[in-house]
Design a protein around this motif. Structure first.
Motif, short mmCIF file in Angstrom:
data_model
loop_
_atom_site.label_atom_id
_atom_site.label_comp_id
_atom_site.label_asym_id
_atom_site.label_seq_id
_atom_site.Cartn_x
_atom_site.Cartn_y
_atom_site.Cartn_z
N ARG A 102 -5.19 -2.25 11.89
CA ARG A 102 -5.38 -3.70 11.89
C ARG A 102 -6.70 -4.02 11.20
O ARG A 102 -7.60 -3.20 11.18
CB ARG A 102 -5.48 -4.21 13.32
N SER B 205 -11.30 -11.39 13.51
CA SER B 205 -11.73 -12.60 12.82
C SER B 205 -11.45 -13.80 13.72
O SER B 205 -10.46 -13.80 14.45
CB SER B 205 -10.98 -12.76 11.51
N ALA C 62 -4.67 -17.43 11.85
CA ALA C 62 -3.81 -16.51 11.10
C ALA C 62 -2.35 -16.96 11.24
O ALA C 62 -1.96 -17.49 12.28
CB ALA C 62 -3.97 -15.09 11.60
N ASP C 63 -1.59 -16.73 10.18
CA ASP C 63 -0.15 -17.00 10.22
C ASP C 63 0.62 -15.77 10.69
O ASP C 63 1.71 -15.88 11.23
CB ASP C 63 0.35 -17.40 8.82
N TYR C 64 0.06 -14.59 10.40
CA TYR C 64 0.72 -13.33 10.70
C TYR C 64 -0.26 -12.36 11.35
O TYR C 64 -1.47 -12.51 11.21
CB TYR C 64 1.24 -12.66 9.42
N ARG C 65 0.28 -11.34 11.98
CA ARG C 65 -0.52 -10.25 12.52
C ARG C 65 -0.71 -9.23 11.40
O ARG C 65 0.21 -8.50 11.05
CB ARG C 65 0.22 -9.64 13.70
N ALA C 66 -1.89 -9.21 10.82
CA ALA C 66 -2.16 -8.42 9.62
C ALA C 66 -2.28 -6.92 9.92
O ALA C 66 -2.64 -6.52 11.03
CB ALA C 66 -3.45 -8.91 8.98
N ARG D 292 0.16 -6.26 5.20
CA ARG D 292 0.65 -7.50 5.78
C ARG D 292 -0.59 -8.35 5.93
O ARG D 292 -1.53 -7.98 6.64
CB ARG D 292 1.31 -7.25 7.13
N SER E 269 -2.97 -11.80 6.71
CA SER E 269 -3.08 -12.69 7.87
C SER E 269 -2.54 -14.10 7.62
O SER E 269 -2.28 -14.83 8.56
CB SER E 269 -4.53 -12.77 8.34
N ARG E 270 -2.35 -14.44 6.35
CA ARG E 270 -1.87 -15.79 6.04
C ARG E 270 -0.72 -15.75 5.05
O ARG E 270 -0.58 -14.82 4.26
CB ARG E 270 -3.00 -16.61 5.43
N ASP F 208 -4.02 -18.62 0.03
CA ASP F 208 -2.94 -18.89 0.99
C ASP F 208 -2.10 -20.08 0.55
O ASP F 208 -2.36 -20.71 -0.49
CB ASP F 208 -3.50 -19.05 2.40
N ASP G 60 -9.07 -10.41 4.47
CA ASP G 60 -8.88 -9.51 5.62
C ASP G 60 -9.72 -8.27 5.34
O ASP G 60 -9.62 -7.69 4.25
CB ASP G 60 -7.40 -9.13 5.78
#
Length: 166
Positions: free
Chosen positions: A50, A54, A58-62, A81, A83-84, A137, A145
């Protein structure tokens, strides 16, 4: 070059978050901020981490991962992957130590352009202490990230050995 969908990596995130065991996956070890897993059913092996924490939304779990699929003869494939959710033309840039790479991607995912770039990124990851990936984004804002690479080389080695034993 064939890129494998995010669904291949989703269960590893559950294992990293300790939300519960990842069914049908073998842990090959935790190495500082990186982990290695083997999924004998596919088969595939991967090192995964990971980003650093931060406070921004975030839109996603990076995550960042380096995967191997022996039957498909794919080794050392880098996948991020983010975060956005990415813009239509996201300008994705990876910095590993003092090396810079322009990546491709869409949705919330990013990859190297080809096998040669995968190999160069993996080599840079082995030598560097940190990396960061920046992109634009869907709201047309730049974001980054950041990753600690402590343990990355050992996790990548564990994943390679884990699939070599099959």
């Amino acid at each position: 070059m064939t890129r494998w969908p995010i669904a291949l990596f989703g269960p590893a995130l559950a294992a990293l978050s300790l939300a519960g065991p990842a069914a049908a996956r073998d842990s090959l070890g935790m190495f500082a901020s990186w982990a290695a897993f083997r999924d004998p059913g596919v088969p595939r092996c991967y090192a995964i981490a990971r980003p650093l924490p931060s406070s921004r939304p975030a839109d996603y779990r990076a995550f960042a991962s380096v995967g191997t699929w022996p039957r498909r003869q794919v080794r050392g494939q880098v996948h991020f992957r983010l975060s956005r959710k990415l813009a239509a033309e996201p300008r994705i840039s990876l910095v590993v130590g003092d090396r810079r790479f322009a990546l491709t991607g869409g949705g919330g995912d990013a990859w190297a352009l080809d096998k040669g770039m995968d190999a160069a990124i993996v080599a840079a990851m082995r030598a560097a202490g940190q990396m960061s990936i920046s992109a634009t984004d869907a709201r047309n804002r730049r974001f980054t990230d950041r990753y600690d690479l402590t343990g990355a080389a050992t996790a990548m080695d564990a994943a390679s050995v884990g699939c070599a034993r099959r």
